[in-house]
Design an enzyme around this catalytic site. Structure first.
Site, PDB file in Angstrom:
ATOM      1  N   TYR A 259      -9.605 -11.469  -6.138  1.00  0.00           N
ATOM      2  CA  TYR A 259      -8.647 -11.107  -7.961  1.00  0.00           C
ATOM      3  C   TYR A 259      -8.991 -12.702  -8.125  1.00  0.00           C
ATOM      4  CZ  TYR A 259      -6.434  -8.049  -5.397  1.00  0.00           C
ATOM      5  OH  TYR A 259      -5.934  -6.598  -4.971  1.00  0.00           O
TER       6      TYR A 259
ATOM      7  N   LYS B 188      -2.043  -1.744   7.760  1.00  0.00           N
ATOM      8  CA  LYS B 188      -3.335  -1.215   8.575  1.00  0.00           C
ATOM      9  C   LYS B 188      -3.173  -2.341  10.302  1.00  0.00           C
ATOM     10  CE  LYS B 188      -6.168  -0.573   5.082  1.00  0.00           C
ATOM     11  NZ  LYS B 188      -7.479  -1.102   4.170  1.00  0.00           N
TER      12      LYS B 188
ATOM     13  N   HIS C 119      -3.962  -8.476   3.917  1.00  0.00           N
ATOM     14  CA  HIS C 119      -5.483  -8.666   3.957  1.00  0.00           C
ATOM     15  C   HIS C 119      -5.715  -9.911   5.670  1.00  0.00           C
ATOM     16  CE1 HIS C 119      -6.319  -7.808  -0.419  1.00  0.00           C
ATOM     17  NE2 HIS C 119      -6.402  -7.084   0.508  1.00  0.00           N
TER      18      HIS C 119
ATOM     19  N   HIS D  61      -1.902   2.441  -6.396  1.00  0.00           N
ATOM     20  CA  HIS D  61      -2.815   0.812  -5.912  1.00  0.00           C
ATOM     21  C   HIS D  61      -2.579   0.039  -6.824  1.00  0.00           C
ATOM     22  CE1 HIS D  61      -4.572  -0.829  -1.796  1.00  0.00           C
ATOM     23  NE2 HIS D  61      -5.252  -1.033  -2.447  1.00  0.00           N
TER      24      HIS D  61
ATOM     25  N   ARG E  71      -0.376  -2.880  -6.854  1.00  0.00           N
ATOM     26  CA  ARG E  71      -1.067  -3.558  -5.846  1.00  0.00           C
ATOM     27  C   ARG E  71      -1.522  -4.457  -6.226  1.00  0.00           C
ATOM     28  NH1 ARG E  71      -0.947  -4.952   0.056  1.00  0.00           N
ATOM     29  NH2 ARG E  71      -3.245  -5.055   0.679  1.00  0.00           N
TER      30      ARG E  71
ATOM     31  N   ARG F 232       0.978  -0.739   0.203  1.00  0.00           N
ATOM     32  CA  ARG F 232       0.519   0.045  -0.325  1.00  0.00           C
ATOM     33  C   ARG F 232       0.582   1.303   0.435  1.00  0.00           C
ATOM     34  NH1 ARG F 232      -2.210  -3.740   4.477  1.00  0.00           N
ATOM     35  NH2 ARG F 232      -4.305  -4.330   3.950  1.00  0.00           N
TER      36      ARG F 232
END
Length: 302
Positions: A283, A177, A274, A248, A251, A153
């Site tokens: 994906y 995150k 994730h 992004h 990514r 990110r």
């Protein structure tokens, strides 16, 4: 309880209890601030403890005229989370969003670049570009390579530290995150470009708070998110690429190319950081021809 106090307490909750990053907390707070502004502008005498569904509906209707369905859904979700927090803290017993439905939205598939697209973008970088004696071309090449090769990110890239580079082991430590850390493999080519930049970086007068930061501006300070977007935009314009590309996108392309070449979805989830596998599963929808190839190759009845 006043609105400002409720919002302040909620932000503390998101930071301490949920462990969210500063950017995530601001995103969560944005729609609540809009609700507060609406109430103040319309001189509505109501606190967060007693506000009802009717008032919230009027607010959503007033701001949703200029929002697409996805933004409307995010607005409703953000407000619902805020009032769930107030219930959790025993300030309320009901959520005024319970009877408000979010608009139906399709699952948005991420934009991706082909391998040749990425090669062309990297080739378009002017490696002789200097500013105030600093070779920013070499820095930009290392940035794009790292975004794509490690699937980072933007926030993870600009916070990447020299002490997080474990090149001998072939990994970098990434803080994602909620300050959650993970180790991501890094290839030799990307290592080489980062090392070239670090050799240049060693001759920059680095600002005290950025001593351990990998990617710096020409003044020796940490790069901003906006700068990474600018670098990407300029490269896209230079190559004439007719795609909607942001940092992004690299990514997304990282994950898609891994999947297309047979990588395990769980491994991709770990590298992307994730929390839920369902986030990574998007994906699976990007390249259906790849799924057909797998079926034809491995299923006994094809």
């Amino acid at each position: 309880m006043k609105w400002e106090q409720a919002l302040t307490d909620y932000k503390h909750y998101l930071r301490i209890e949920r462990g969210l990053s500063k950017n995530s907390i601001e995103n969560y707070s944005y729609d609540i601030k809009k609700l507060i502004l609406y109430i103040e502008t319309h001189a509505i005498k109501v606190s967060p403890i007693i506000i009802d569904t009717h008032t919230v509906k009027d607010f959503i209707y007033s701001v949703s005229k200029s929002l697409n369905p996805r933004s409307q859904a995010r607005l409703i979700s953000g407000l619902r989370n805020f009032f769930d927090y107030l219930i959790f803290e025993n300030y309320r017993t009901t959520n005024p969003l319970d009877l408000i439905e979010s608009p139906r939205i399709g699952r948005k598939l991420p934009d991706t670049l082909s391998i040749s697209d990425i090669d062309n973008l990297i080739k378009a970088i002017d490696l002789s570009h200097h500013y105030n004696g600093v070779n920013l071309g070499e820095r930009n090449r290392a940035i794009i390579e790292t975004l794509y090769s490690c699937g980072l990110r933007v926030s993870e890239l600009i916070e990447l530290k020299i002490s997080d580079l474990f090149f001998e082991e072939g990994f970098i430590k990434v803080t994602g995150k909620g300050d959650k850390q993970r180790f991501v493999p890094i290839g030799e080519t990307t290592q080489k470009f980062i090392n070239i930049w670090i050799a240049i970086r060693n001759h920059i007068d680095v600002q005290p708070h950025s001593k351990d930061i990998v990617f710096l501006n020409y003044k020796g300070g940490k790069l901003t998110r906006a700068m990474i977007f600018t670098i990407t935009k300029q490269l896209v314009e230079k190559t004439g690429l007719h795609k909607n590309v942001s940092p992004h996108t690299f990514r997304h392309s990282f994950a898609t190319h891994l999947l297309e070449n047979g990588a395990d979805l769980r491994a991709i989830q770990m590298m992307l950081g994730h929390e839920s596998i369902t986030t990574t599963e998007i994906y699976m929808h990007v390249d259906r021809s790849h799924l057909s190839d797998i079926l034809n190759k491995y299923h006994p009845r094809t």
